[in-house]
Motif scaffolding. Structure first.
Motif: not given
Ligand code: PEP
Ligand code: MG
Length: 744
Positions: A468, A512, A626, A637
């Protein structure tokens, strides 16, 4: 009767200070205080009720009520008028107490003859300690001047309690910060650990509460506020973004006439400058617990921070107290930035935060360092003292502060069991994850910080399935330079050696938010201008990043993927950016990677239904479970209320994932899964059973996931999933659990 600006109140505070200085037992001091207070207020009754446990108040001293009732009369939180003051944390002033709703007459006290009632909470920095009550026979309401003076007295009582002035016999007079406490929060990073408290911001201790020289105290306050203003102005230069907003608020408070006036009035009543600051701080904390509006809460937090700074200036107590960090520190903080957390690094055994969220940057760093983290542990910063024994349960989100022997031994058993499991995992570290039916599953790790890299070896990961890149941007307070990024990416590739690393381009927006970028006020950030959308609309940063990746590779193979692609065209447009950057590098004569493999995340349902051409064209796909899950179920989420509402093993979701597996298999497109579910053993074996044979997860999850895969017949599991689906189950979890129990 007392006058607000009169020397009467100063005299009373002076006498309270004297009781503090005298060699006396706690009970004696309390008796003296109720006597002195009743005397100077001119009330027939003055009583002090203190908490004997979190739910029960006890009459600890009284002037005017029957003495036999002391330590006998008790009430529950919320019970009677005293209990009500304690529960609400709000003062109560009534001329006719018996007619008030909830009034409860305590016959043993003889209070039936008293009509008027003034009750004030005794609280310190938002913590409720008890109630101060004055009563008179005459039916009258207390004046605002009297209330004001009593508020000051209640505050001094709270401070005296903190300093241990009332320690004596019985539960209500026990020493503070000595009792075991169980604090419940949320899990930020799993793992159990034991150690000793280390406060990130040690509390300022105010010992001189009272002063009979208001002129001098005002001057001290003036000087400290001036220094504070200068330091805030200095901090303001060269700051931007969210930090700027906080500092602007600081400046607003530092210049606030109301804030200053209230403190000056307290000083005139006899408080020292620092006690006046702390009284304001306590009020802000008390309000904080009642305010639900996020913006207001943050402003109250700002005021709290500012008060801390002012207290440090007044007392000369810096963050550096000379205390020595314990060998097994558990960091305690209200909140902490990712940079500061990285400075502590791996020496921390655990982290407990009063605030924080699962997706916060501190949580990201704690995960990278594999340090158990509990977030939203209410009151931990006021409860814990440096050096306190603490046991942290990151799995359950629980903190045992000053645990008793039975908790210690149960908890140590749990730690020992986890250590045994870790040993089992390390014994299979270098073995491939092969199921009992012979299916090979490839396990990779997710990373984002240099601190993650040692885990590449220790976890047995086959590579980095998701790097990431935004974390490098998030932990700084200004945009990293290209040369800095080149260095970071180089170190990542160097540490990985022959193992593959998939770099995901900048995924910002939604949760983020870069502190140094202008925040976008979007109605729904998760569905807003984020990730590749930003990269394509404002390509400057993405280009700089791609260039840094190309340069870091120094001729080695490079693998890149894009976040949050919703349609084929976004992928081709982003891929074209890499093409352009490559052409420029070639022109400049820089070495270019021997191969550049370009794939994408699949995080939106739309991409699962992209034309077959897309699946043929893309080099690989990684499912970001996610985000994909949040959009599939329309469940945020980040929202604690809904984020666990839908099971990953829900048949609709599994069928949807299986459809992606089939499409990729038709076009021979390599497919992996890198959401959090890949690191949950039960979920992971189900993903593997439906055909997802490359899973990328937190390093600490690799052992448990591998161990379960090696004990599972994935073909048999797939049959179980299909049978449950055919029967019309909503989730296959129960069937899966039943089946797994039959496996070795
Ligand atoms: C996701 O969305 O599953 C993923 C791996 O990206 P992030 O958690 O960084 O949004
Ligand atoms: Mg995502």
């Amino acid at each position: 009767m007392i006058d607000r600006s009169e020397s009467e109140s100063r005299k009373l505070l002076g006498r309270l200070r004297d009781t503090m200085a005298e060699q006396a037992a706690g009970q004696e001091r309390l008796d003296k205080i109720v006597h002195l207070t009743a005397d100077s207020i001119g009330s027939e009754v003055c009583s002090i009720y203190l908490f004997r446990d979190s739910d029960t108040l006890e009459l600890c001293a009284t002037e005017g009520l029957k003495k036999e009732a002391v330590h006998q009369t008790r009430m529950k939180l919320g019970e009677g008028l005293v209990g009500r003051v304690a529960r609400t944390g709000k003062m109560m002033n009534t001329a006719d107490a018996p007619s008030e709703r909830g009034f409860r007459y305590m016959p043993e006290t003889g209070e039936e003859v008293f009509s008027s009632f003034l009750g004030l909470p005794i609280q310190r920095l938002g913590e409720k300690l008890g109630v101060l009550v004055v009563q008179t026979k005459a039916k009258r309401e207390f004046t605002s001047d009297e209330i004001y003076a009593l508020e000051v007295i209640a505050m001094v009582l709270a401070e005296m309690a903190e300093l241990g002035a009332f320690i004596g016999e019985g539960a209500a007079l026990k020493a503070r910060h000595t009792e075991p406490r169980l604090l419940r929060g949320l899990s930020g990073q799993e793992g159990t650990t034991e150690g000793h408290a280390w406060l990130h911001e040690p509390r300022v201790v105010v010992t001189n509460l009272v002063s009979d020289d208001p002129e001098r105290e005002r001057r001290r306050l003036d000087k400290a506020i001036e220094k504070l203003r200068v330091s805030v102005d200095e901090m303001l230069t060269g700051t931007s973004g969210e930090q700027l907003e906080v500092l602007e608020t600081y400046r607003m408070f530092a210049n606030s006439k109301g804030w200053r006036r209230r403190m000056e009035e307290d000083i005139d009543l006899g408080l020292s400058a620092e006690a006046a600051v702390e009284k304001e701080q306590s009020n802000a904390r008390a309000r904080m617990s009642q305010v639900t509006d996020q913006y207001l809460r943050e402003r109250l937090h700002d005021l709290d921070d500012l008060s801390n700074r002012l207290l440090r200036l007044l007392t000369g107590q810096g963050a550096e107290t000379g205390a020595e960090m314990p060998a097994d520190p558990i960091l305690i903080a209200r909140n902490i930035g990712p940079g500061e957390l990285l400075d502590y690094g791996r020496k921390l055994k655990g982290i407990v935060l009063e605030e924080g969220s699962v997706g916060s940057h501190a949580a990201v760093v704690a995960r990278a360092l594999a340090i158990p983290l509990v977030i939203q542990a209410e009151r931990i910063t006021t409860e814990a003292l440096n050096g306190d024994h603490i046991m942290v349960d990151g799995d359950q989100g629980m903190v045992h502060l000053r645990p008793d022997d039975s908790i210690v031994s149960a908890f140590r058993d749990k730690i020992a069991m986890q250590a045994q499991a870790q040993e089992r995992y390390s014994s299979i570290r270098d073995k491939p994850a092969v199921s009992t039916c012979g299916k090979r599953v490839h396990l990779y790790m997710n990373a984002g910080l240099l601190a993650d890299l040692p885990s590449l070896i220790s976890s047995g990961a086959e590579g980095v399935g998701l790097f990431r890149t935004e974390l490098q941007f998030l932990i700084r307070n200004k945009m990293p330079k290209r040369t800095e990024l080149v260095e970071v990416y180089k170190r990542v590739m160097d540490s990985a050696g022959d193992k593959p690393v998939i770099f995901r381009t900048l995924d910002i927006g939604s949760d983020k938010v870069l502190p140094y970028m202008k925040p976008n006020d979007e109605p729904n950030p998760a569905l807003g201008w984020r990730a590749i959308r930003v990269g394509l609309d404002k390509p400057g940063v993405m280009r700089m990043q791609i260039q840094a990746l190309l340069r870091a590779s120094g001729g080695r193979a490079l693998t890149v993927m894009f976040p949050f692609v919703a349609q084929y065209e976004e992928f081709t447009a982003a891929r074209a950016e890499v093409g352009k950057a490559l052409a420029i590098e070639r022109k400049l004569g820089h070495p270019v990677p021997e191969t550049v493999t370009i794939g994408t995340m699949l995080e939106t349902p739309s991409l699962a239904y992209a034309p077959t051409k897309f699946f043929e064209d893309v080099a690989f796909i990684s499912i970001g479970g996610n985000d994909l899950k949040q959009f599939f179920f329309a469940a945020d989420r980040e929202n604690e209320r809904v984020r666990r509402r839908y099971d990953t093993l829900n048949v609709s979701f599994l069928s949807f994932l299986e459809n992606i597996v089939m499409r990729c298999s038709d076009t021979q497109t390599p497919l992996s899964f890198c959401g959090e579910d890949a690191g949950r053993p039960i979920e992971a074996v189900c993903l593997a059973a439906i055909g997802l044979r490359r899973l990328s997860m937190r390093p600490a999850s690799i052992g448990p996931v591998k161990s379960l895969i090696m004990r599972t017949d994935l073909d048999g599991l797939y049959d179980v999933i299909c049978e449950a689906r055919a029967r019309g189950e909503q989730s296959v979890r129960d069937d899966v659990m039943g089946f797994l129990r039959t496996q070795g």
